[in-house]
Design an enzyme around this catalytic site. Structure first.
Site, PDB file in Angstrom:
ATOM      1  N   HIS A  16     -87.592  34.003 -36.318  1.00  0.00           N
ATOM      2  CA  HIS A  16     -88.236  33.238 -37.391  1.00  0.00           C
ATOM      3  C   HIS A  16     -89.459  32.506 -36.830  1.00  0.00           C
ATOM      4  O   HIS A  16     -90.113  31.766 -37.542  1.00  0.00           O
ATOM      5  CB  HIS A  16     -87.265  32.201 -37.972  1.00  0.00           C
ATOM      6  CG  HIS A  16     -86.169  32.816 -38.800  1.00  0.00           C
ATOM      7  ND1 HIS A  16     -85.149  33.552 -38.264  1.00  0.00           N
ATOM      8  CD2 HIS A  16     -85.940  32.795 -40.133  1.00  0.00           C
ATOM      9  CE1 HIS A  16     -84.343  33.964 -39.228  1.00  0.00           C
ATOM     10  NE2 HIS A  16     -84.795  33.518 -40.366  1.00  0.00           N
ATOM     11  N   GLY A  48     -95.198  32.417 -34.037  1.00  0.00           N
ATOM     12  CA  GLY A  48     -95.994  32.741 -32.850  1.00  0.00           C
ATOM     13  C   GLY A  48     -95.466  33.990 -32.170  1.00  0.00           C
ATOM     14  O   GLY A  48     -96.211  34.916 -31.829  1.00  0.00           O
ATOM     15  N   LYS A  49     -94.148  34.019 -32.014  1.00  0.00           N
ATOM     16  CA  LYS A  49     -93.507  35.194 -31.391  1.00  0.00           C
ATOM     17  C   LYS A  49     -93.661  36.434 -32.262  1.00  0.00           C
ATOM     18  O   LYS A  49     -93.956  37.522 -31.760  1.00  0.00           O
ATOM     19  CB  LYS A  49     -91.995  34.932 -31.319  1.00  0.00           C
ATOM     20  CG  LYS A  49     -91.498  34.432 -30.033  1.00  0.00           C
ATOM     21  CD  LYS A  49     -89.989  34.532 -30.104  1.00  0.00           C
ATOM     22  CE  LYS A  49     -89.340  33.495 -29.264  1.00  0.00           C
ATOM     23  NZ  LYS A  49     -87.885  33.535 -29.355  1.00  0.00           N
ATOM     24  N   GLU A  74     -76.811  30.217 -34.451  1.00  0.00           N
ATOM     25  CA  GLU A  74     -76.993  29.120 -33.502  1.00  0.00           C
ATOM     26  C   GLU A  74     -77.067  29.693 -32.092  1.00  0.00           C
ATOM     27  O   GLU A  74     -76.288  30.602 -31.748  1.00  0.00           O
ATOM     28  CB  GLU A  74     -75.811  28.163 -33.610  1.00  0.00           C
ATOM     29  CG  GLU A  74     -76.279  26.727 -33.643  1.00  0.00           C
ATOM     30  CD  GLU A  74     -75.112  25.789 -33.481  1.00  0.00           C
ATOM     31  OE1 GLU A  74     -75.120  25.024 -32.508  1.00  0.00           O
ATOM     32  OE2 GLU A  74     -74.194  25.876 -34.321  1.00  0.00           O
ATOM     33  N   ASP A  96     -85.575  36.163 -26.466  1.00  0.00           N
ATOM     34  CA  ASP A  96     -85.226  34.789 -26.155  1.00  0.00           C
ATOM     35  C   ASP A  96     -86.078  34.397 -24.962  1.00  0.00           C
ATOM     36  O   ASP A  96     -86.123  35.118 -23.954  1.00  0.00           O
ATOM     37  CB  ASP A  96     -83.735  34.599 -25.861  1.00  0.00           C
ATOM     38  CG  ASP A  96     -83.377  33.130 -26.019  1.00  0.00           C
ATOM     39  OD1 ASP A  96     -83.483  32.626 -27.161  1.00  0.00           O
ATOM     40  OD2 ASP A  96     -83.035  32.464 -25.030  1.00  0.00           O
ATOM     41  N   PHE A  98     -99.243  29.518 -28.907  1.00  0.00           N
ATOM     42  CA  PHE A  98     -98.243  28.639 -29.523  1.00  0.00           C
ATOM     43  C   PHE A  98     -97.439  27.938 -28.425  1.00  0.00           C
ATOM     44  O   PHE A  98     -97.629  28.200 -27.231  1.00  0.00           O
ATOM     45  CB  PHE A  98     -97.337  29.433 -30.478  1.00  0.00           C
ATOM     46  CG  PHE A  98     -96.438  30.436 -29.799  1.00  0.00           C
ATOM     47  CD1 PHE A  98     -96.921  31.665 -29.386  1.00  0.00           C
ATOM     48  CD2 PHE A  98     -95.095  30.146 -29.561  1.00  0.00           C
ATOM     49  CE1 PHE A  98     -96.092  32.586 -28.754  1.00  0.00           C
ATOM     50  CE2 PHE A  98     -94.256  31.063 -28.942  1.00  0.00           C
ATOM     51  CZ  PHE A  98     -94.759  32.281 -28.532  1.00  0.00           C
ATOM     52  N   ASP A 140     -98.149  27.091 -24.466  1.00  0.00           N
ATOM     53  CA  ASP A 140     -99.321  27.814 -23.947  1.00  0.00           C
ATOM     54  C   ASP A 140    -100.422  26.903 -23.380  1.00  0.00           C
ATOM     55  O   ASP A 140    -101.007  27.232 -22.339  1.00  0.00           O
ATOM     56  CB  ASP A 140     -99.924  28.718 -25.029  1.00  0.00           C
ATOM     57  CG  ASP A 140     -99.165  30.027 -25.172  1.00  0.00           C
ATOM     58  OD1 ASP A 140     -98.393  30.383 -24.269  1.00  0.00           O
ATOM     59  OD2 ASP A 140     -99.356  30.706 -26.202  1.00  0.00           O
ATOM     60  N   LYS A 187    -103.895  37.415 -23.368  1.00  0.00           N
ATOM     61  CA  LYS A 187    -102.564  36.934 -22.977  1.00  0.00           C
ATOM     62  C   LYS A 187    -101.607  38.123 -22.771  1.00  0.00           C
ATOM     63  O   LYS A 187    -100.791  38.115 -21.852  1.00  0.00           O
ATOM     64  CB  LYS A 187    -102.031  35.961 -24.044  1.00  0.00           C
ATOM     65  CG  LYS A 187    -100.649  35.418 -23.728  1.00  0.00           C
ATOM     66  CD  LYS A 187    -100.151  34.412 -24.764  1.00  0.00           C
ATOM     67  CE  LYS A 187     -98.667  34.119 -24.551  1.00  0.00           C
ATOM     68  NZ  LYS A 187     -98.067  33.283 -25.593  1.00  0.00           N
TER      69      LYS A 187
HETATM   70  P1  IMP Z   1     -86.330  30.702 -28.557  1.00  0.00           P
HETATM   71  O1  IMP Z   1     -86.469  31.927 -27.722  1.00  0.00           O
HETATM   72  O2  IMP Z   1     -86.451  30.984 -30.001  1.00  0.00           O
HETATM   73  O3  IMP Z   1     -85.129  29.906 -28.181  1.00  0.00           O
HETATM   74  O4  IMP Z   1     -87.572  29.755 -28.295  1.00  0.00           O
HETATM   75  C1  IMP Z   1     -88.377  29.921 -27.202  1.00  0.00           C
HETATM   76  C2  IMP Z   1     -89.337  28.747 -27.088  1.00  0.00           C
HETATM   77  O5  IMP Z   1     -89.969  28.873 -25.820  1.00  0.00           O
HETATM   78  C3  IMP Z   1     -90.451  28.785 -28.102  1.00  0.00           C
HETATM   79  O6  IMP Z   1     -90.179  28.020 -29.242  1.00  0.00           O
HETATM   80  C4  IMP Z   1     -91.600  28.181 -27.324  1.00  0.00           C
HETATM   81  O7  IMP Z   1     -91.474  26.804 -27.351  1.00  0.00           O
HETATM   82  C5  IMP Z   1     -91.342  28.611 -25.900  1.00  0.00           C
HETATM   83  N1  IMP Z   1     -92.097  29.840 -25.623  1.00  0.00           N
HETATM   84  C6  IMP Z   1     -91.597  31.094 -25.504  1.00  0.00           C
HETATM   85  N2  IMP Z   1     -92.578  31.992 -25.302  1.00  0.00           N
HETATM   86  C7  IMP Z   1     -93.719  31.285 -25.314  1.00  0.00           C
HETATM   87  C8  IMP Z   1     -95.078  31.666 -25.175  1.00  0.00           C
HETATM   88  O8  IMP Z   1     -95.444  32.833 -25.039  1.00  0.00           O
HETATM   89  N3  IMP Z   1     -95.961  30.655 -25.222  1.00  0.00           N
HETATM   90  C9  IMP Z   1     -95.606  29.351 -25.381  1.00  0.00           C
HETATM   91  N4  IMP Z   1     -94.369  28.943 -25.546  1.00  0.00           N
HETATM   92  C10 IMP Z   1     -93.419  29.915 -25.513  1.00  0.00           C
END
Ligand code: IMP
Length: 210
Positions: free
Chosen positions: A14, A17-18, A45, A74, A161, A164, A184
């Site tokens: 969700h 950025g990803k 969760e 993740d 995001f 970064d 990137k």
């Molecule tokens: P999750 O994998 O959804 O638990 O969240 C990973 C978190 O790591 C993201 O919300 C970002 O805060 C951080 N993160 C992961 N990949 C990046 C990236 O490429 N740039 C910046 N922050 C990242």
């Protein structure tokens, strides 16, 4: 290694950025993606204690609900001098309001305190991405990418995001937030740069190509 055998892939995230980065990475291939965001899937969760476990929770939940293979990422930002924090908890450090300025300030304050205590100037940091491809029957494959560099302060740049703006990869003079998305990612099929594009290359090499 099980190969991806459908033309449709659910992306179990969700995080906009990803999702944007994964959409870029998938674009050259003949695959239609549907995101958990657009399908309005429930976000499980993240109770795992490893990137792999959380990636599986997300990918398998989406695969089971949709009946399609699902890919999740993740990921996290790890700062060496503070026990690799925020690491697995990178999203949580930004709170419910997803305030990454606050999260980055928190990281630098902890890092400066740790360095003061140790008398060292350790700014080493890295990003991790574990991509999991899961099928409705529970089978899963994992691909891990890391990119190492330094935590910098003050934050620089307004692209990308999350963390970064405070991460500068080894050998670069700019933070990830000062790079375009293409920069990137790096050369995705040859020499990828970001943790996510490194993990994605392994996925492509092992699961997409014959
Ligand atoms: P999750 O994998 O959804 O638990 O969240 C990973 C978190 O790591 C993201 O919300 C970002 O805060 C951080 N993160 C992961 N990949 C990046 C990236 O490429 N740039 C910046 N922050 C990242």
């Amino acid at each position: 290694m099980r190969k991806l055998d459908t033309k449709t892939l659910v992306v179990a995230s969700h995080n906009k950025g990803k999702l944007r980065e994964i959409a870029d990475l998938v674009a050259p291939y003949d695959i239609e993606i549907k995101s958990a965001l657009e399908l309005d899937l429930h976000e499980p969760e993240e109770t795992g204690t490893t990137f792999e476990a959380n990636a599986y929770l997300k990918a398998h939940a989406a695969a089971k609900t949709t009946g399609l293979p699902a890919l999740s990422d993740d990921s996290g930002f790890c700062v060496k001098a503070i026990n690799d924090d925020p690491g697995l908890y990178s999203a949580r450090w930004a709170g419910v309001s997803k305030d990454f300025n606050m999260a980055m300030r928190n990281v630098i304050e902890k890092l400066q305190a740790a360095n003061k205590l140790s008398g060292k100037e350790n700014t080493g940091a890295y990003f991790v991405s574990v991509i999991c491809l899961a099928w409705p029957d529970g089978h899963a494959e994992y691909f891990r990418g890391e990119v190492h560099g330094e935590a910098v302060w003050p934050p620089r740049g307004d692209q990308g995001f999350g963390y970064d703006p405070m991460f500068q990869p080894e050998g670069e003079t700019r933070t990830f937030a000062e790079m375009s998305a293409e920069e990137k990612h790096g050369n995705v099929s040859g020499d990828p740069l970001s943790h996510r594009s490194r993990a994605f290359k392994l996925f492509v090499d092992q699961c997409l190509q014959a």
